[in-house]
Design an enzyme around this catalytic site. Structure first.
Site, PDB file in Angstrom:
ATOM      1  N   SER A 152      25.301  25.653   2.758  1.00 37.06           N
ATOM      2  CA  SER A 152      24.636  26.657   1.935  1.00 37.06           C
ATOM      3  C   SER A 152      25.284  28.017   2.113  1.00 37.06           C
ATOM      4  CB  SER A 152      23.159  26.763   2.339  1.00 37.06           C
ATOM      5  OG  SER A 152      22.544  27.868   1.706  1.00 37.06           O
ATOM      6  N   TYR A 165      17.754  28.142   9.036  1.00 36.65           N
ATOM      7  CA  TYR A 165      18.427  27.389   7.962  1.00 36.65           C
ATOM      8  C   TYR A 165      19.925  27.723   7.919  1.00 36.65           C
ATOM      9  CZ  TYR A 165      19.190  25.766   3.123  1.00 36.65           C
ATOM     10  OH  TYR A 165      19.655  25.134   1.980  1.00 36.65           O
ATOM     11  N   LYS A 169      23.022  25.188   8.484  1.00 39.18           N
ATOM     12  CA  LYS A 169      23.967  24.940   7.395  1.00 39.18           C
ATOM     13  C   LYS A 169      25.395  25.259   7.793  1.00 39.18           C
ATOM     14  CE  LYS A 169      21.465  22.966   4.395  1.00 39.18           C
ATOM     15  NZ  LYS A 169      21.575  21.495   4.429  1.00 39.18           N
TER      16      LYS A 169
END
Length: 305
Positions: A152, A165, A169
């Protein structure tokens, strides 16, 4: 050339909704037999239900394809192994793994509970590790494997409120980089997809007409290029709303300081040379950085004689 997946068996994690659902349906439409994996939890990972994945299986069967549903929690290796064993029992091989399952627990780092950090790492990082580990020897024995990690922009560039997150990622890219080296001789290619899509994870963040432009289909079109016979290797493909681009990590050529001047003041004094981008390159392994610095040291020593 139409891209075909006839004869291939694919596992798609988190395939009950959003991107995973889109990936599973399109792989099936192009001939793949698909394991539709979904724990069936909410966006934050809570709860579980097999309704979503069973609906995807039903859609695949309606179009004449073959699919099975499996509710493995990707963070649980035993459940993942069971899923892979079921695929092997039914079809005898696993050619493609799409590591798509994910959850969000967004909060600023100040307010974030460590449990929410660990949970996101568990699902995204260990989930990708568990699924990859469960198919790795199968792919090696087949001398064929295509694995797609989901990364991401939040990891590559940062995003407020997504320290967990973002860390996860970026971690899957580190995993990819080493597995590319270890899988090369057995024709296992590993790539990463950085999607921007209007899915359950983002639907309440954007206006409705923009969400429609960010349909998962655009991302899936990109994803398919990362897992067919002609797939690249170690490629980061960014896709969303019809836009497609690639991301890479480059390293500058840098400078060399002899032992007599290896001080922080000298490092700072050479900052312009150290950061000059003219001859920057993408390194193919960690060892390449060491080789570069050794060559600089040897060149310096030779210049002294």
């Amino acid at each position: 050339m139409t891209m075909s997946f006839i004869g291939k068996v694919a596992i798609v994690t988190g395939a009950g909704n959003g991107l995973g659902r889109s990936h599973a349906l399109e792989l099936a439409r192009r001939g793949a037999k698909v394991v539709v994996n979904d724990l069936g939890g909410a966006r934050d990972g809570s709860g579980a239900s097999s309704a979503a994945s069973q609906e995807v299986v039903r859609l695949i069967e309606t179009m004449g394809g073959e699919a099975i549903s499996h509710g493995a929690n990707v963070a649980n290796f035993n459940e993942v192994e069971d899923m892979v064993q079921q695929a092997m029992a039914k079809w005898g091989r696993v050619d493609i793994l799409i590591n798509n399952a994910g959850i969000l627990r967004d909060k600023s780092f100040s307010k974030m509970l460590l449990d929410d950090f660990k949970l996101v790492m568990d699902v995204h990082v260990m989930g990708s590790v568990n699924c990859t580990k469960a198919v790795w020897e199968i792919m090696k024995q087949q001398n064929y494997g295509r694995i797609v990690m989901t990364t991401s922009s939040s990891g590559m560039y940062g995003n407020f409120g997504q320290s967990n997150y973002g860390a996860a990622k970026m971690a899957v890219l580190g995993l990819m980089n080493t597995l590319v080296l270890e899988g090369a001789k057995n024709n296992i290619r590993i790539n990463a997809l950085a999607p921007t899509a209007g899915t359950r994870m983002t639907e309440d963040l954007m206006p409705e007409e923009i969400v429609k432009a960010f349909a998962p289909e655009a991302v899936t079109a990109g994803m398919l290029t990362l897992c067919d016979d002609e797939a690249p290797n170690r490629f980061i493909l960014c896709a969303g709303a019809g836009g497609y681009s690639s991301a890479s990590i480059f390293e500058t050529d840098g400078c060399f300081l002899p032992q007599s001047s290896q001080t922080p003041e000298q490092v700072r004094a050479h900052w312009d040379e150290l950061t000059a981008q003219e001859s920057q390159t993408e390194l193919t392994s960690g060892a390449k950085q060491g080789e570069k610095f050794v060559m600089k040291a040897m060149a310096f020593m030779q210049s002294q004689h």
